[in-house]
Design a protein around this motif. Structure first.
Motif, short mmCIF file in Angstrom:
data_model
loop_
_atom_site.label_atom_id
_atom_site.label_comp_id
_atom_site.label_asym_id
_atom_site.label_seq_id
_atom_site.Cartn_x
_atom_site.Cartn_y
_atom_site.Cartn_z
N SER A 197 -5.96 -1.51 4.53
CA SER A 197 -5.54 -2.76 3.88
C SER A 197 -5.40 -3.88 4.91
O SER A 197 -5.78 -5.03 4.64
CB SER A 197 -4.24 -2.55 3.12
OG SER A 197 -3.14 -2.36 3.98
N THR B 97 0.84 -1.20 0.00
CA THR B 97 0.00 0.00 0.00
C THR B 97 0.87 1.25 0.00
O THR B 97 0.60 2.21 -0.74
CB THR B 97 -0.95 0.02 1.20
OG1 THR B 97 -1.72 -1.20 1.21
CG2 THR B 97 -1.90 1.19 1.15
N GLY C 298 0.12 4.95 -0.85
CA GLY C 298 -0.86 5.05 0.23
C GLY C 298 -0.31 5.70 1.48
O GLY C 298 0.89 5.64 1.76
N GLN D 2 -4.78 4.53 4.64
CA GLN D 2 -4.99 3.49 3.63
C GLN D 2 -4.27 2.20 4.01
O GLN D 2 -4.77 1.10 3.77
CB GLN D 2 -4.52 4.02 2.27
CG GLN D 2 -5.41 5.12 1.73
CD GLN D 2 -4.78 5.89 0.59
OE1 GLN D 2 -3.61 6.30 0.67
NE2 GLN D 2 -5.54 6.11 -0.47
N ILE E 94 -6.21 1.73 -1.77
CA ILE E 94 -5.83 2.90 -2.58
C ILE E 94 -7.05 3.58 -3.17
O ILE E 94 -7.10 4.80 -3.33
CB ILE E 94 -4.84 2.46 -3.68
CG1 ILE E 94 -3.49 2.07 -3.06
CG2 ILE E 94 -4.65 3.57 -4.70
CD1 ILE E 94 -2.78 3.16 -2.31
N ALA F 18 -4.50 -4.10 -0.69
CA ALA F 18 -3.79 -2.85 -0.98
C ALA F 18 -4.47 -2.07 -2.10
O ALA F 18 -4.64 -0.84 -2.02
CB ALA F 18 -2.33 -3.15 -1.34
#
Length: 432
Positions: free
Chosen positions: A348, A335, A340, A344, A387, A383
């Motif tokens: 994930s 990520t 990210g 974020q 995003i 991931a």
């Protein structure tokens, strides 16, 4: 930022991310045997000894069906025997690095002569191995407990000559455990902001596990999961891309490692597969995305330390597959490589918990590569979702809105009800 934790994070990484040749549970038995042989001073006549090993149920589960490096055989009896014949007692988790074909022939003859017995110990320790080596009228017993190289007792001819002052429950639960006050945010802050030279050492994980992956793709190991993915990409049945590269390269490393390849893995939290799962998805993603050196190092550090952080809430061994939690570290690293932020990255990890929580550990064996590939694939999927602002929310199942609480919830399962699952798994395995 809690910068006072950073030196402790580095200490933990140096303890928990180390080279390991072969599955670490049988390797701990081999190490105990090698130490006992050294104490007896009979390395040149090791073929004449008798060996009795007694291990915890969890160690028995993880040692029954896994390949022993350099031997072409599986199981704890071979681990104990080859540890006597060829083990390097100074090499810790690389105790079997000097095994030769001649050593294997001697070990096989000892097994045929029924010089080795292995049983289950009635102990509360999750990780425990006591190996007693008998030579003529003498004996030495070595006990390893709670972590794979932690010798807690040595007996010579029935007399205790060494007793550890304290038996460390787990390497991350001692007085320098930074996770008593750390959060996932602190792990992220460290990985993103620590001086690059202070964390560059994590590149060695890339070097070792990439070599193991290449071995898995070129050799004939296990279920050939990685090679199967690659072959079907070449056939046109799978397309190339980020996901395929992650699956190929991660599972190939596990193929080789679980079938006894004579190359070390860089482990994580006492497990080679966890080290592979925290390394290879990030390496494959970094190369696919053309990340620079600094981004790759920071992604690897984030992955490995996040994996250790998650595992710090859990028993060292359990019925919960460790590759799943280690791959949550990879989800964080991927990520980050995709651009990210911490929110974020947290998303994930939460999505991974919502997806693959509960994959069981039914012992170490070649099919672990399938679980490793499943976990790595979920890391990529989570991931990519994160995003785009998509995640499993706190309204769903055991997942909470907060990433740390989600990790705690997952670990409650591993340490709680899944202990009974562990008992059931071992009962099935030993009665097949």
């Amino acid at each position: 930022m809690k910068q006072h934790l950073w030196s402790l994070f580095i200490d933990v990484i140096n303890r928990e991310v180390v080279p390991a040749l072969g599955c670490t549970e049988p390797v701990s038995v081999a190490l105990a045997t090698a130490i006992a042989i050294d104490k007896l001073g009979v390395k040149q006549d090791a073929s004449s000894v008798n060996i009795e090993a007694s291990v915890s149920p969890n160690l028995m589960k993880n040692g029954m069906g896994v390949g022993i490096p350099g031997t072409g055989m599986i199981g704890l009896p071979m681990a104990a025997t080859i540890g006597a014949v060829a083990g390097d007692h100074t090499a810790n988790l690389e105790v079997l690095k000097h095994v030769t074909a001649e050593d294997v022939a001697v070990a096989k003859q000892m097994l045929d002569n029924k010089q080795v017995t292995v049983g289950v110990a009635d102990v509360s320790n999750i990780l425990y191995a006591k190996v007693t080596v008998f030579y003529q009228q003498r004996s030495v017993a070595v006990t390893i407990a709670d972590s794979h190289t932690n010798v807690v007792a040595i007996e010579e001819d029935g007399i205790t000559v060494f007793q550890a002052e304290t038996q460390v429950k787990a390497d991350t639960n001692n007085s320098s455990n930074p996770f008593e006050e750390a959060t996932a945010q602190d792990v992220y802050d460290f990985a993103m902001n620590a001086d690059l030279e202070d964390i560059r050492f994590i590149e060695q994980a890339k070097v070792l596990n990439t070599a193991l992956s290449e071995e898995g793709l070129t050799g004939n190991y296990g279920l050939k999961i990685g090679a199967t993915f690659r072959k079907n990409e070449e056939r046109g049945l799978l397309s190339g891309g980020l996901l395929t590269e992650v699956l190929v390269r991660t599972s190939a490393a596990s193929d080789a490692r679980m079938d006894g390849a004579m190359k070390p893995a860089m482990s994580n939290s006492g497990s080679g597969n966890q080290g592979i799962a925290a390394t290879m998805p990030v390496v494959a993603a970094a190369e696919f995305l053309k990340a620079d050196e600094e981004q790759t190092i920071r992604a690897l550090m984030l992955s490995h330390l996040m994996a250790i952080y998650i595992k710090s809430y859990q028993n060292k061994l359990s019925a919960l597959c460790g590759a799943t939690t280690a791959s949550m570290g990879s989800a964080a690293g991927i990520t980050y490589l995709l651009g990210g932020n911490f929110e974020q990255i947290s998303a994930s990890i939460c999505s991974m918990i919502g997806d693959i929580a509960g994959i069981i550990c039914d012992g170490a064996k070649t099919s672990c590569a399938m679980k490793v590939s499943s976990s790595a694939g979920t890391a990529v999927k989570s991931a990519l979702m994160a995003i785009d602002g998509i995640r499993v929310t706190g309204n769903e199942g055991i997942v909470a809105n907060d990433v740390d609480q989600s990790i705690i919830n997952l670990s409650a399962l591993a340490n709680g009800s899944m202990t009974q699952t562990d008992i059931q798994i071992l009962d099935i395995m030993v009665n097949k």
